[in-house]
Design an enzyme around this catalytic site. Structure first.
Site, PDB file in Angstrom:
ATOM      1  N   GLU A   1      -4.019   2.518  -7.370  1.00 45.73           N
ATOM      2  CA  GLU A   1      -4.400   3.587  -6.441  1.00 45.73           C
ATOM      3  C   GLU A   1      -3.511   4.804  -6.685  1.00 45.73           C
ATOM      4  O   GLU A   1      -2.391   4.881  -6.140  1.00 45.73           O
ATOM      5  CB  GLU A   1      -4.228   3.120  -4.998  1.00 45.73           C
ATOM      6  CG  GLU A   1      -5.080   1.928  -4.643  1.00 45.73           C
ATOM      7  CD  GLU A   1      -5.385   1.907  -3.153  1.00 45.73           C
ATOM      8  OE1 GLU A   1      -6.580   1.920  -2.815  1.00 45.73           O
ATOM      9  OE2 GLU A   1      -4.454   1.913  -2.340  1.00 45.73           O
TER      10      GLU A   1
ATOM     11  N   HIS B   1       0.856  -1.195   0.000  1.00 47.20           N
ATOM     12  CA  HIS B   1       0.000   0.000   0.000  1.00 47.20           C
ATOM     13  C   HIS B   1       0.890   1.243   0.000  1.00 47.20           C
ATOM     14  O   HIS B   1       1.958   1.260   0.623  1.00 47.20           O
ATOM     15  CB  HIS B   1      -0.909  -0.018   1.244  1.00 47.20           C
ATOM     16  CG  HIS B   1      -1.978   1.024   1.185  1.00 47.20           C
ATOM     17  ND1 HIS B   1      -1.728   2.351   1.477  1.00 47.20           N
ATOM     18  CD2 HIS B   1      -3.282   0.951   0.841  1.00 47.20           C
ATOM     19  CE1 HIS B   1      -2.852   3.038   1.319  1.00 47.20           C
ATOM     20  NE2 HIS B   1      -3.816   2.212   0.925  1.00 47.20           N
TER      21      HIS B   1
HETATM   22  C1  PEP Z   1      -6.800   3.330   0.275  1.00 47.89           C
HETATM   23  O1  PEP Z   1      -6.051   3.843   1.091  1.00 47.89           O
HETATM   24  O2  PEP Z   1      -6.569   2.169  -0.120  1.00 47.89           O
HETATM   25  C2  PEP Z   1      -7.926   4.115  -0.208  1.00 47.89           C
HETATM   26  C3  PEP Z   1      -8.384   3.832  -1.386  1.00 47.89           C
HETATM   27  O3  PEP Z   1      -8.407   5.108   0.602  1.00 47.89           O
HETATM   28  P1  PEP Z   1      -9.664   6.093   0.303  1.00 47.89           P
HETATM   29  O4  PEP Z   1     -10.769   5.249  -0.248  1.00 47.89           O
HETATM   30  O5  PEP Z   1      -9.988   6.662   1.645  1.00 47.89           O
HETATM   31  O6  PEP Z   1      -9.173   7.089  -0.678  1.00 47.89           O
END
Ligand code: PEP
Length: 258
Positions: free
Chosen positions: A171, A99
């Site tokens: 992400e 992550h």
């Molecule tokens: C994450 O940290 O994996 C994430 C997607 O957070 P958020 O949905 O709060 O942006």
């Protein structure tokens, strides 16, 4: 279309009493309105795992349980860390690997990401590998190369027998916890790119998720137009209603496209 996967990353939120409360709410809501076409995974902090897996099993709540991180070693002098064997003993079936918060704030290098991912899958546990660029990289148009390098570094040479245990979550770091999600077009471009990189690594069939400020309002559009196989959800996974609305959007979308 693959059966969607929705993973709720609670991060460092909810003590074990709050965690039990949330899992029970999720269980009741799934009982009242079952979702047939989505795999759902809850990812609480380590200290909540025992109580969460116990209640999931005793009440037969149809969700998987994951951990947010794990150490790449089998056992030994790693103060503060947790091993995959310890997670397996608790029936934890998933681990989030690499992550961006662990990469940035806890110095998780690409080498540690590779070692962790291999340790997870070697033990028969599923890995959600996170990749994604910072805003400066996107502003310079470097996001495709950046994400490709992360994928190749983490996955090249992985024994094909483990491929089915891997999912990838795109992400973009600028979209995490900021309330600013990537547009459906940006997501579709990147998921297409990721799939072509995965095909080049002979891993064509794996789930490609999106994460970054996904909520009940934007999930349906991102699912329909972003060519994703599901979501990694942070903030919106902390409330049963918002998390299950996202799950429901995926369920409806799958139902409509099947
Ligand atoms: C994450 O940290 O994996 C994430 C997607 O957070 P958020 O949905 O709060 O942006």
């Amino acid at each position: 279309m693959k059966k969607p996967l929705v993973v709720g990353n609670w991060k460092m939120n909810l003590d074990y009493v709050e965690a039990l409360h949330l899992v029970q709410q999720v269980g009741v809501m799934l009982k009242n309105k079952p979702v047939e076409h989505v795999d759902v995974v809850l990812v609480p902090p380590f200290v909540d795992l025992r109580s969460v897996t116990s209640i999931v099993e005793s009440e037969r709540i149809p969700v998987g349980v994951g951990a947010q991180h794990v150490n790449a070693n089998d056992a030994g002098a790693h103060t503060g860390e947790v091993s995959v064997a310890m997670l397996k003993r608790l029936n934890v079936g998933w681990v989030i690997v690499g992550h961006s918060e662990r990469r940035a704030a806890y110095a998780m290098s690409d080498d540690v990401v590779v070692a962790t991912l291999r340790q997870v899958v070697r033990n028969g546990v599923r890995a959600v590998l996170c990749v994604g660029e910072v805003l400066e990289v996107r502003d310079e148009g470097g996001e495709n190369d950046f994400v490709k390098a992360q994928l190749v570094s983490a996955l090249k040479g992985l024994d094909p027998k483990y491929h089915e245990l891997v999912s990838v979550a795109y992400e973009p770091i600028w979209a995490i916890g900021t309330g600013r999600n990537a547009t459906s077009e940006q997501v579709a471009d990147m998921t297409t790119h990721i799939r072509s990189v995965l095909a080049g690594l002979a891993m064509p069939g794996i789930h490609v998720l999106y994460g970054g400020s996904v909520n009940a309002e934007n999930a349906g559009t991102l699912m329909a137009e972003g060519r994703v196989d599901g979501f990694l959800v942070g903030g919106a996974s902390l409330k049963a209603e918002s998390f299950l609305s996202i799950v429901q959007s995926c369920n409806d979308c799958y139902d409509g496209k099947r």
